[in-house]
Design an enzyme around this catalytic site. Sequence first.
Site, short mmCIF file in Angstrom:
data_model
loop_
_atom_site.label_atom_id
_atom_site.label_comp_id
_atom_site.label_asym_id
_atom_site.label_seq_id
_atom_site.Cartn_x
_atom_site.Cartn_y
_atom_site.Cartn_z
N ASP A 1 0.82 -1.21 0.00
CA ASP A 1 0.00 0.00 0.00
C ASP A 1 0.85 1.26 0.00
OD1 ASP A 1 -2.74 0.69 -0.22
OD2 ASP A 1 -3.20 -0.81 1.29
N HIS B 1 -4.40 3.76 4.15
CA HIS B 1 -4.28 2.30 4.26
C HIS B 1 -2.89 1.92 4.77
CE1 HIS B 1 -7.41 1.79 0.75
NE2 HIS B 1 -7.93 2.32 1.84
N TYR C 1 -2.01 -0.05 8.53
CA TYR C 1 -1.29 -1.31 8.82
C TYR C 1 -0.23 -1.06 9.90
CZ TYR C 1 -3.66 -2.92 4.65
OH TYR C 1 -4.63 -3.25 3.72
N GLU D 1 -10.80 -0.75 -1.89
CA GLU D 1 -10.12 -1.36 -3.05
C GLU D 1 -11.13 -1.85 -4.08
OE1 GLU D 1 -7.38 -0.39 -3.05
OE2 GLU D 1 -6.30 -0.70 -1.18
N HIS E 1 -11.75 1.13 -6.14
CA HIS E 1 -10.56 1.44 -6.96
C HIS E 1 -10.47 0.49 -8.16
CE1 HIS E 1 -8.39 3.22 -3.16
NE2 HIS E 1 -9.56 3.75 -3.39
FE LIG Z 1 -6.37 1.15 -3.88
FE LIG Z 2 -4.95 0.56 -0.66
#
Ligand SMILES: [Fe+2]
Ligand SMILES: [Fe+2]
Length: 216
Positions: A66, A100, A104, A191, A194
């Site tokens: 990411d 994102h 994490y 996602e 996306h």
């Molecule tokens: Fe993405």
């Molecule tokens: Fe992402």
Amino acid sequence: MAKNYTAINWDDIEDELDEFVWDKATAQFWLDTRVPVSQDMSDWQSLTDDERDVVKKAVGGLALLDTLQSEAGCHVMRDDVLTRKETAVLNDFLLMESIHAKSYGTILTSLNVRKDIDAIYSWMNNNERMQYKAQVVNEIYKTGDGLQQKIASVFLEGILYYSNFFTPLWYLGNNKLANLAEIIKLVIRDESVHGTYLGYKFKLGYQQLSEPEQKS
Ligand SMILES: [Fe+2]
Ligand SMILES: [Fe+2]
């Protein structure tokens, strides 16, 4: 004299999907700080060392990929837009990729001591297989054309992400690490927008190519 710089007029519709995706993507904005991952601590401590190691590597791998999306993927794709609103949509994606990647890190810091966190970053920054994945995709981001970049992005956010999503979702299915999984679910929700949008833009770009170009 140079050409006038013009503002985006959101009343002009070049492609209806741009505004639809903008509305959807901005409406589902979220921040990692709203998810209390540290509440997973007792579940975390109930896992074996090996189980914790697998989760740390799955989350660490996602942090690496990411980061690549936030620094390269969504950035380079802005050079090949079909509409001006597409740039705005990609700007939203770009911010979310940074969120994102940070989320994490939030997972890792909420459940581990500094020494272990450093070890997991060192693992993903040096592990041959993780680096192979990141470098193959990054090479396409650096040298590919707009269509190749979109394919690389959809593959990265599809196959490569999902192989790492499996472990946290498996624990969720076993009633463990619910907050960690909440972050993963929020990422998956982004996602999927996306991937759908970039896949659609790929199709439009591909259709504009001549037949020999499409085959090559
Ligand atoms: Fe993405
Ligand atoms: Fe992402």
